[in-house]
Motif scaffolding. Sequence first.
Motif, PDB file in Angstrom:
ATOM      1  N   LYS A  69       0.740  -1.237  -0.231  1.00 46.04           N
ATOM      2  CA  LYS A  69       0.057   0.214  -0.045  1.00 46.04           C
ATOM      3  C   LYS A  69       0.758   1.139  -0.115  1.00 46.04           C
ATOM      4  O   LYS A  69       1.853   1.219   0.785  1.00 46.04           O
ATOM      5  N   ASN A  70       0.771   2.232  -0.916  1.00 44.47           N
ATOM      6  CA  ASN A  70       1.350   3.419  -0.899  1.00 44.47           C
ATOM      7  C   ASN A  70       2.966   3.109  -1.025  1.00 44.47           C
ATOM      8  O   ASN A  70       3.493   3.970  -0.418  1.00 44.47           O
ATOM      9  N   CYS A  71       3.346   2.236  -1.651  1.00 41.61           N
ATOM     10  CA  CYS A  71       4.884   1.913  -1.776  1.00 41.61           C
ATOM     11  C   CYS A  71       5.285   2.337  -3.244  1.00 41.61           C
ATOM     12  O   CYS A  71       4.658   2.264  -4.053  1.00 41.61           O
ATOM     13  N   ASP A  72       6.820   2.480  -3.121  1.00 46.46           N
ATOM     14  CA  ASP A  72       7.432   3.016  -4.333  1.00 46.46           C
ATOM     15  C   ASP A  72       8.340   1.733  -4.647  1.00 46.46           C
ATOM     16  O   ASP A  72       9.403   1.680  -3.992  1.00 46.46           O
ATOM     17  N   LEU A  73       8.053   1.046  -5.561  1.00 46.59           N
ATOM     18  CA  LEU A  73       8.885  -0.053  -6.041  1.00 46.59           C
ATOM     19  C   LEU A  73       9.643   0.285  -7.510  1.00 46.59           C
ATOM     20  O   LEU A  73       9.863  -0.669  -8.159  1.00 46.59           O
ATOM     21  N   SER A  74       9.682   1.445  -7.935  1.00 48.67           N
ATOM     22  CA  SER A  74      10.085   1.808  -9.014  1.00 48.67           C
ATOM     23  C   SER A  74      11.429   1.226  -9.284  1.00 48.67           C
ATOM     24  O   SER A  74      12.556   1.085  -8.495  1.00 48.67           O
ATOM     25  N   ASN A  75      11.797   0.994 -10.816  1.00 50.14           N
ATOM     26  CA  ASN A  75      12.914   0.233 -11.075  1.00 50.14           C
ATOM     27  C   ASN A  75      13.568  -1.140 -10.455  1.00 50.14           C
ATOM     28  O   ASN A  75      14.650  -1.522 -10.659  1.00 50.14           O
ATOM     29  N   GLN A  76      12.657  -1.783  -9.507  1.00 46.02           N
ATOM     30  CA  GLN A  76      12.936  -2.976  -8.921  1.00 46.02           C
ATOM     31  C   GLN A  76      12.819  -3.870 -10.153  1.00 46.02           C
ATOM     32  O   GLN A  76      12.326  -3.921 -11.161  1.00 46.02           O
ATOM     33  N   VAL A  77      13.864  -5.329  -9.676  1.00 47.67           N
ATOM     34  CA  VAL A  77      13.734  -6.058 -10.881  1.00 47.67           C
ATOM     35  C   VAL A  77      13.170  -7.460 -10.099  1.00 47.67           C
ATOM     36  O   VAL A  77      13.635  -8.075  -9.106  1.00 47.67           O
ATOM     37  N   PHE A  78      12.151  -7.962 -10.843  1.00 54.21           N
ATOM     38  CA  PHE A  78      11.423  -9.410 -10.437  1.00 54.21           C
ATOM     39  C   PHE A  78      11.488 -10.086 -11.406  1.00 54.21           C
ATOM     40  O   PHE A  78      10.869 -11.313 -11.654  1.00 54.21           O
ATOM     41  N   ASP A  79      12.786 -10.306 -12.280  1.00 53.72           N
ATOM     42  CA  ASP A  79      12.833 -11.094 -13.437  1.00 53.72           C
ATOM     43  C   ASP A  79      13.089 -12.472 -12.861  1.00 53.72           C
ATOM     44  O   ASP A  79      13.651 -12.976 -12.008  1.00 53.72           O
ATOM     45  N   PHE A  80      12.089 -13.318 -13.681  1.00 49.09           N
ATOM     46  CA  PHE A  80      12.333 -14.911 -13.626  1.00 49.09           C
ATOM     47  C   PHE A  80      11.889 -15.270 -11.966  1.00 49.09           C
ATOM     48  O   PHE A  80      12.292 -16.300 -11.568  1.00 49.09           O
ATOM     49  N   LYS A  81      10.958 -14.394 -11.398  1.00 46.55           N
ATOM     50  CA  LYS A  81      10.412 -14.585  -9.976  1.00 46.55           C
ATOM     51  C   LYS A  81       9.246 -14.997  -9.906  1.00 46.55           C
ATOM     52  O   LYS A  81       8.362 -14.962 -10.916  1.00 46.55           O
ATOM     53  N   LEU A  82       8.680 -15.444  -8.722  1.00 46.81           N
ATOM     54  CA  LEU A  82       7.282 -15.722  -8.548  1.00 46.81           C
ATOM     55  C   LEU A  82       6.501 -14.695  -7.732  1.00 46.81           C
ATOM     56  O   LEU A  82       7.198 -14.220  -6.754  1.00 46.81           O
ATOM     57  N   LEU A  83       5.448 -14.191  -7.865  1.00 40.96           N
ATOM     58  CA  LEU A  83       4.625 -13.339  -7.601  1.00 40.96           C
ATOM     59  C   LEU A  83       3.280 -13.918  -7.317  1.00 40.96           C
ATOM     60  O   LEU A  83       2.490 -14.073  -8.512  1.00 40.96           O
ATOM     61  N   ASP A  84       2.840 -14.255  -6.225  1.00 38.31           N
ATOM     62  CA  ASP A  84       1.401 -15.146  -6.007  1.00 38.31           C
ATOM     63  C   ASP A  84       0.697 -14.506  -4.913  1.00 38.31           C
ATOM     64  O   ASP A  84       1.010 -14.251  -3.701  1.00 38.31           O
ATOM     65  N   ARG A  85      -0.591 -14.133  -5.235  1.00 38.87           N
ATOM     66  CA  ARG A  85      -1.610 -13.590  -4.120  1.00 38.87           C
ATOM     67  C   ARG A  85      -0.955 -12.476  -3.921  1.00 38.87           C
ATOM     68  O   ARG A  85      -0.796 -12.313  -2.484  1.00 38.87           O
ATOM     69  N   VAL A  86      -0.779 -11.360  -4.701  1.00 40.87           N
ATOM     70  CA  VAL A  86      -0.323 -10.201  -4.320  1.00 40.87           C
ATOM     71  C   VAL A  86      -1.092  -8.787  -4.821  1.00 40.87           C
ATOM     72  O   VAL A  86      -1.826  -8.762  -5.828  1.00 40.87           O
ATOM     73  N   VAL A  87      -1.291  -7.844  -3.964  1.00 44.50           N
ATOM     74  CA  VAL A  87      -1.847  -6.739  -4.151  1.00 44.50           C
ATOM     75  C   VAL A  87      -1.176  -5.420  -3.995  1.00 44.50           C
ATOM     76  O   VAL A  87      -0.388  -5.243  -3.235  1.00 44.50           O
ATOM     77  N   PHE A  88      -0.963  -4.536  -5.334  1.00 48.36           N
ATOM     78  CA  PHE A  88      -0.590  -3.208  -5.371  1.00 48.36           C
ATOM     79  C   PHE A  88      -1.497  -2.138  -5.088  1.00 48.36           C
ATOM     80  O   PHE A  88      -2.451  -2.106  -6.136  1.00 48.36           O
ATOM     81  N   GLU A  89      -1.774  -1.661  -4.140  1.00 46.57           N
ATOM     82  CA  GLU A  89      -2.706  -0.333  -4.052  1.00 46.57           C
ATOM     83  C   GLU A  89      -2.156   1.043  -3.971  1.00 46.57           C
ATOM     84  O   GLU A  89      -1.161   1.140  -3.018  1.00 46.57           O
ATOM     85  N   SER A  90      -2.299   1.883  -4.913  1.00 49.27           N
ATOM     86  CA  SER A  90      -1.636   3.270  -4.847  1.00 49.27           C
ATOM     87  C   SER A  90      -0.089   2.991  -4.727  1.00 49.27           C
ATOM     88  O   SER A  90       0.286   3.809  -3.869  1.00 49.27           O
ATOM     89  N   CYS A  91       0.335   2.115  -5.691  1.00 46.51           N
ATOM     90  CA  CYS A  91       1.902   2.083  -5.653  1.00 46.51           C
ATOM     91  C   CYS A  91       2.558   2.868  -6.958  1.00 46.51           C
ATOM     92  O   CYS A  91       1.884   2.807  -7.855  1.00 46.51           O
ATOM     93  N   LYS A  92       3.718   2.931  -6.817  1.00 42.98           N
ATOM     94  CA  LYS A  92       4.548   3.383  -7.839  1.00 42.98           C
ATOM     95  C   LYS A  92       5.463   2.239  -8.455  1.00 42.98           C
ATOM     96  O   LYS A  92       6.252   1.625  -7.542  1.00 42.98           O
ATOM     97  N   LEU A  93       5.451   1.757  -9.393  1.00 39.18           N
ATOM     98  CA  LEU A  93       6.223   0.804 -10.120  1.00 39.18           C
ATOM     99  C   LEU A  93       6.876   1.007 -11.380  1.00 39.18           C
ATOM    100  O   LEU A  93       6.769   0.287 -12.495  1.00 39.18           O
ATOM    101  N   ILE A  94       7.151   2.267 -11.469  1.00 38.80           N
ATOM    102  CA  ILE A  94       7.620   2.969 -12.820  1.00 38.80           C
ATOM    103  C   ILE A  94       9.038   2.319 -13.282  1.00 38.80           C
ATOM    104  O   ILE A  94       9.994   2.243 -12.553  1.00 38.80           O
ATOM    105  N   GLY A  95       8.952   1.688 -14.189  1.00 37.69           N
ATOM    106  CA  GLY A  95      10.453   1.055 -14.927  1.00 37.69           C
ATOM    107  C   GLY A  95      10.608  -0.342 -14.398  1.00 37.69           C
ATOM    108  O   GLY A  95      11.650  -0.806 -14.368  1.00 37.69           O
TER     109      GLY A  95
END
Length: 206
Positions: A69-95
Amino acid sequence: MKKPIIKYTNLDTFENCYINQNFIEKEIKENAKKTLELTDIEFNSCILKNINFSNIKLKRVDIIDCIFKNCDLSNQVFDFKLLDRVVFESCKLIGTSFINSSLKDIEIFASNLEYSNFSGTRITDLKAADSNFSSSTFNECEFKKVSFNDNNFTKVEILNTKLKGIDFSTCNIEGIMIDKDSMVGMIISPIDSKEFVRMLGVIVKD
């Protein structure tokens, strides 16, 4: 769609916890580093709120049963990884990069994903609403049970990705870059139909 399973315990660990900016700053201070690197770990059953990850490098991190919630995850790298049962609310994931990752049971609300990269990603059970995906890349993706509502897809690149039955009719897809095979069967609004006809080489005379 399955919701995240949160087991709130407020422990100082990355499992079963509530993590906020104060927790992260404490970790950085104790490690005497300006940048905190989290490598080969799993965020499991966590609530992460109001965190700016600018000084945090996530490396080879799996994310399961988490709410951001309201997190800035911009430019993070999740390549070749698993995201399971995840909610992004009002977040920044630019790039942010999800290349060749697996996304399952994901909800995205009121978030900014400009210039994000989903190339080669397997996406199953995704709901995205009121979010900005402009100038993002979806090349050679696999979509299954995907729902898009009122999202911004301007100047998005979609290649070699089957979109049959996926509804973009409430989304802004102006300037979308898409190949003919990918667009087969996708659902669009009447307003966008002329642009797609043009891409097929057909001239519509008013």
